[in-house]
Design an enzyme around this catalytic site. Structure first.
Site, PDB file in Angstrom:
ATOM      1  N   GLU A  37      84.185  24.423  79.677  1.00 35.20           N
ATOM      2  CA  GLU A  37      83.863  25.449  78.126  1.00 35.20           C
ATOM      3  C   GLU A  37      82.262  26.443  78.911  1.00 35.20           C
ATOM      4  O   GLU A  37      81.470  26.384  78.668  1.00 35.20           O
ATOM      5  CB  GLU A  37      83.284  24.759  77.027  1.00 35.20           C
TER       6      GLU A  37
HETATM    7  C1  ACM Z   1      85.072  19.073  75.424  1.00 32.02           C
HETATM    8  O1  ACM Z   1      86.361  18.933  74.329  1.00 32.02           O
HETATM    9  N1  ACM Z   1      85.421  20.351  75.243  1.00 32.02           N
HETATM   10  C2  ACM Z   1      85.419  18.630  76.414  1.00 32.02           C
END
Ligand code: ACM
Length: 695
Positions: A332
């Site tokens: 992310e």
């Molecule tokens: C995650 O759930 N961003 C690893």
């Protein structure tokens, strides 16, 4: 004399012939111990297993022995097991463990002691044989013996003559070698005692990896002596000292569990930047983030000083975490800060790096070099799997089995996590049926070998030390079985039957998944006797992480002591009621089986919900849920009516069924932090009522 009823349990067809022999032998054998029936409560199910007639009585005369090859790890584990046996039976047992072999009634034999640092490929198999008045546990090494001891504890049963182990032959080993639980200590800190008790529970269900997510935007949780501003400025004072980490690692090692640390970089790393803003891709100052989600802050991968820092930091952490694997997160990061920085864009241009994803590949490759220097294998989340990623990296898949399989086809080792996100508030059955290598997989046997196993994920946004146990347990025990037992072990009702037993065993071990919610419910009502309220809380569960987030905008500072925190995911009422409804409907046209229990349920809803709704209205924390509590009486009435109309379809009023189904459908859409867990079985029952005949 009671005649012993035999029930042989067997999972591998090949042994069927042996089973028939055993059945005949059983019929001829004299009964001792007044045993009734062997009841399998093992979780996870062993790879192969037969029960024979006969028992081993647990008495003060029971002696324990260890082979000369045993080390202190195994000696300590045996003493813990003996103490557990005493707690379970009330029988004072001998703690004078005989070493040397062949002299005790319970003999544990290992060929080799444990490795100083547990490895991924260590043999975890064991054999446990209870027969002719003795118990023999044999294993190639301590790891197998540790698992065998847990199986032995789960075998304990009682009869009129006392506690005993049934005669069994168990030959066991795990299906997957990576059976993990990830705990996010970054978003909410979990104190050491929480982790230690979690390790006890993990040992009980044969999980072997504790993955600690130790840094996040909301907190940096490990003491660094080299870079002390990490914990001093990034943790709100909530971090593990190095001594505490050593304690956790040693405690885990003693229980056959590896500890894999995760330092999530280059995104999800704001807490690092509070003390060391020079690591960032944009000028600070930074503060510990309170808001969850994806933030823009990311480390600057174009400056050598960033890698020098990470090299020194990870070098220090290598000394603290002996495991061969280290997790760098990598999830992310949208690269916003990178692309907004002219110097970073210039670097990208000069090096032919076309976008943020490619810059992250560059970052990963640099990290891989550093970790390799420290003899660590690199682990990262899905996002690290980009073209050019070296094959030595292990990918932890939070995007699903397909993504995992795609990785395996490209030659990457992988760990499945997507279907094991506990904060999605799925049922134990839902998690249980999700397989890292689903039936019908297109992976070749070689590619399947690359699937190392799976990891349960306990993300930290909406948990506290008071609620973490009820989110992890008992559902994680069902996932532990998925990762240990054969792929063919998929009987959901039997899983729930054994899970109910394991839940109480975990409670006895010190987990707070039962006591914690009860205490929180008392805090909410301000009363000790809360019978009516308990009826309501037994039929509701928390909504998913996402639904709660959308309704509540939970951040790190949100109190986590509300009704949603005090109720448990997947309460037993759902599957119990589903079983009752199915039994009833199968019993058409009599509709008797399961009926009495359903009637009792519906009555208790009708009788208690007016009172609980009234009291809840008076309590500001509970008032918002009073209407939902009142609705339970209506569901009780619906259920009672449905039972009646099944018997007397001609009495069903016109439009009754349609209206009832609409009411249930509307309840499913209610916007609240808690939802009813009874709606599916109730819907099934109501749907079975024939539509009214035209009258
Ligand atoms: C995650 O759930 N961003 C690893």
């Amino acid at each position: 004399m009671v005649r012993q009823r035999m029930k042989l349990l067997l999972w591998h067809g090949a042994a069927c012939v042996a089973m028939m022999c055993a059945v005949q032998a059983a019929a001829a054998q004299a009964v001792h111990g007044g045993v009734t029936e062997f009841r399998n409560t093992l979780m996870p199910e062993p790879a192969s297993f037969t029960a024979q007639p006969g028992t081993f009585a647990l008495t003060p005369a029971t002696t324990f022995g260890l082979s000369a090859t045993s080390d202190t790890l195994l000696q300590d584990a045996l003493l813990r097991a003996i103490t557990r046996l005493e707690a379970m039976t009330g029988v004072e047992l001998s703690k004078n463990v005989v070493t040397g072999g062949g002299q005790a009634l319970v003999e544990i034999n290992v060929a080799h002691p444990a490795e100083a640092v547990q490895t991924l490929d260590e043999d975890e198999s064991y054999q446990l044989v209870v027969q002719r008045g003795s118990v023999s546990l044999t294993a190639p090494n301590d790891l197998g013996a540790l698992h065998g001891l847990q199986t032995l504890l789960q075998l304990v049963q009682y009869g009129p003559d006392g506690y005993f182990l049934p005669d069994v032959t168990i030959s066991d080993k795990p299906r997957f070698k990576w059976r993990g639980l990830m705990i996010d200590c970054g978003r909410h800190f979990e104190p050491v005692p929480v982790l230690l008790r979690t390790l006890d529970a993990m040992e009980a269900v044969k999980l072997n990896v504790l993955h600690l997510h130790l840094s996040e935007d909301q907190g940096f949780r490990v003491e660094s002596k080299r870079f002390p501003k990490l914990q001093e400025m990034g943790s709100d004072g909530l971090y593990y000292t190095q001594d505490q980490i050593r304690e956790i690692v040693a405690y885990a090692h003693a229980r056959g569990i590896r500890v894999v640390p995760e330092f999530d970089i280059p995104g999800h790393a704001t807490s690092w930047l509070v003390g060391y803003p020079e690591l960032a891709s944009a000028p600070g100052p930074y503060h510990v983030e309170r808001v969850f989600g994806i933030h823009d802050a990311a480390m600057d991968p174009t400056r050598e000083s960033t890698f020098k820092f990470l090299d020194e930091f990870l070098g220090e952490m290598t000394g603290l975490f002996p495991d061969a694997y280290m997790h760098i997160g990598g999830d992310e990061n949208k690269g916003k800060q990178w692309l907004a920085n002219p110097q970073i864009r210039e670097f990208m241009q000069a090096h032919g790096i076309k976008d943020a994803a490619a810059l992250q590949v560059y970052f990963n490759q640099r990290m891989l070099k550093i970790l390799t220097k420290y003899h660590k294998h690199m682990v990262g989340w899905d996002e690290i799997m980009t073209p050019g990623l070296p094959k030595d990296v292990v990918v932890q898949s939070w995007r699903g089995a397909e993504s995992l399989a795609k990785g395996a086809m490209e030659g990457y080792q992988g760990i499945l996590s997507a279907p094991y996100y506990l904060d999605a508030m799925h049922t134990a059955a839902w998690h249980y049926l999700a397989d890292p290598i689903p039936a019908g997989t297109e992976l070749t046997p070689e590619q399947q070998e690359l699937i190392l196993g799976g990891e349960v994920c306990m993300w930290g946004e909406q948990i506290s030390p008071k609620t973490i146990d009820s989110r992890i347990w008992p559902r994680t025990a069902a996932i532990a079985e998925r990762l240990w037992s054969a792929a063919t072990v998929r009987d959901v009702p039997d899983m729930y039957r054994r899970l109910a037993v394991e839940n109480v065993r975990l409670d006895a071990l010190g987990m707070e998944q039962i006591s914690g919610p009860e205490r929180m419910q008392r805090q909410l009502t301000g009363r000790q006797n809360t019978t009516a309220f308990k009826v309501f809380t037994s039929v509701i569960e928390p909504v998913s992480f996402g639904e709660r987030y959308n309704l509540q905008h939970t951040d790190q500072l949100t109190p986590l002591d509300g009704l949603v925190d005090a109720v448990i995911p997947d309460p037993p009422v759902r599957h119990e009621m589903a079983d009752e409804v199915q039994a009833l409907l199968k019993d058409a046209p009599h509709f008797e089986r399961g009926r009495a229990r359903l009637e009792r349920r519906f009555k208790s809803w009708e009788q208690t919900s007016p009172e609980s709704a009234l009291r809840m209205k008076e309590k500001p924390q509970l008032a918002p849920y009073a209407e939902q509590a009142a609705e339970l009486a209506e569901f009780g009435a619906l259920g009672t009516e449905a039972l009646h109309y099944l018997d007397a379809p001609n009495e069903t009023p016109n439009g009754w069924r349609t209206a009832a189904l609409q009411k249930i459908a509307a309840a499913k859409k209610e916007k609240s932090l808690v939802r009813f867990a009874i709606l599916d079985p109730l819907e099934e029952l109501v749907s079975a009522v024939p539509a009214a005949s035209a009258q």
